[in-house]
Motif scaffolding. Structure first.
Motif, PDB file in Angstrom:
ATOM      1  N   GLY A 167       9.726  16.378  -9.989  1.00  0.00           N
ATOM      2  CA  GLY A 167      10.065  17.802 -10.092  1.00  0.00           C
ATOM      3  C   GLY A 167      11.375  18.197  -9.444  1.00  0.00           C
ATOM      4  N   ALA A 201       6.463  16.825   2.582  1.00  0.00           N
ATOM      5  CA  ALA A 201       5.350  17.555   1.970  1.00  0.00           C
ATOM      6  C   ALA A 201       4.464  18.066   3.103  1.00  0.00           C
ATOM      7  N   ASP A 261       1.427  19.142   2.840  1.00  0.00           N
ATOM      8  CA  ASP A 261       0.116  18.545   2.589  1.00  0.00           C
ATOM      9  C   ASP A 261       0.342  17.294   1.743  1.00  0.00           C
ATOM     10  N   SER A 282      -2.361  16.432  -1.038  1.00  0.00           N
ATOM     11  CA  SER A 282      -2.271  17.332  -2.188  1.00  0.00           C
ATOM     12  C   SER A 282      -1.060  17.004  -3.055  1.00  0.00           C
ATOM     13  N   MET A 283       0.093  16.768  -2.420  1.00  0.00           N
ATOM     14  CA  MET A 283       1.296  16.423  -3.170  1.00  0.00           C
ATOM     15  C   MET A 283       1.132  15.088  -3.870  1.00  0.00           C
ATOM     16  N   ARG A 284       0.510  14.117  -3.201  1.00  0.00           N
ATOM     17  CA  ARG A 284       0.258  12.817  -3.815  1.00  0.00           C
ATOM     18  C   ARG A 284      -0.565  12.988  -5.087  1.00  0.00           C
ATOM     19  N   ALA A 285      -1.643  13.770  -5.007  1.00  0.00           N
ATOM     20  CA  ALA A 285      -2.517  13.986  -6.163  1.00  0.00           C
ATOM     21  C   ALA A 285      -1.743  14.617  -7.319  1.00  0.00           C
ATOM     22  N   LYS A 286      -0.900  15.583  -7.008  1.00  0.00           N
ATOM     23  CA  LYS A 286      -0.108  16.247  -8.040  1.00  0.00           C
ATOM     24  C   LYS A 286       0.851  15.262  -8.715  1.00  0.00           C
ATOM     25  N   LEU A 287       1.537  14.442  -7.920  1.00  0.00           N
ATOM     26  CA  LEU A 287       2.512  13.504  -8.471  1.00  0.00           C
ATOM     27  C   LEU A 287       1.848  12.353  -9.226  1.00  0.00           C
ATOM     28  N   ALA A 337      -0.896  12.583 -10.878  1.00  0.00           N
ATOM     29  CA  ALA A 337      -1.301  13.177 -12.156  1.00  0.00           C
ATOM     30  C   ALA A 337      -0.135  13.230 -13.146  1.00  0.00           C
ATOM     31  N   ARG A 338       1.099  13.282 -12.631  1.00  0.00           N
ATOM     32  CA  ARG A 338       2.289  13.291 -13.484  1.00  0.00           C
ATOM     33  C   ARG A 338       2.772  11.885 -13.822  1.00  0.00           C
TER      34      ARG A 338
END
Length: 109
Positions: A25, A65, A67, A70-75, A77-78
């Protein structure tokens, strides 16, 4: 003196551009043939066409980050590749790699 940019040489500039731009991002600020630059806080990450050279202990780009989990999970998923979150008493870290194998990390410090 302050850091201006980190330059990563890559033979797969399209995949690397997608990773740093779409997956992580980061905002692309330069888009020239063989040269792509992304903002990363007060510095930039530049991609330069050429043979990649991640060594055994090459540079590691660390992204802040608040959190990490949380950031790991978001990335992830991408499409990013990250290991487990390591939680210490003071800080949380999570290591990953870009498509060329360069080490990257999420850290809350």
């Amino acid at each position: 003196m302050k850091m201006a940019r980190v330059i990563l040489f890559t033979a797969q500039i399209d995949a690397m551009s997608a990773f740093y731009g779409e997956v992580l991002g980061l905002r692309r600020v330069t888009d020239e043939k063989g040269w792509k630059e992304f903002t990363a806080g007060s510095t930039r990450i530049a991609l330069h066409s050429g043979p990649p050279s991640p060594g055994r202990k090459g540079p590691k780009i660390v992204f802040h980050a608040k959190d990490v989990a949380s950031m790991r999970a978001k990335l992830v998923a991408r499409g990013a590749k990250f290991g487990k979150v390591n939680q210490g008493a003071v800080f949380h870290l999570c290591d990953g790699r870009d498509p060329d194998g360069n080490p990257i990390q999420l850290s809350n410090r």
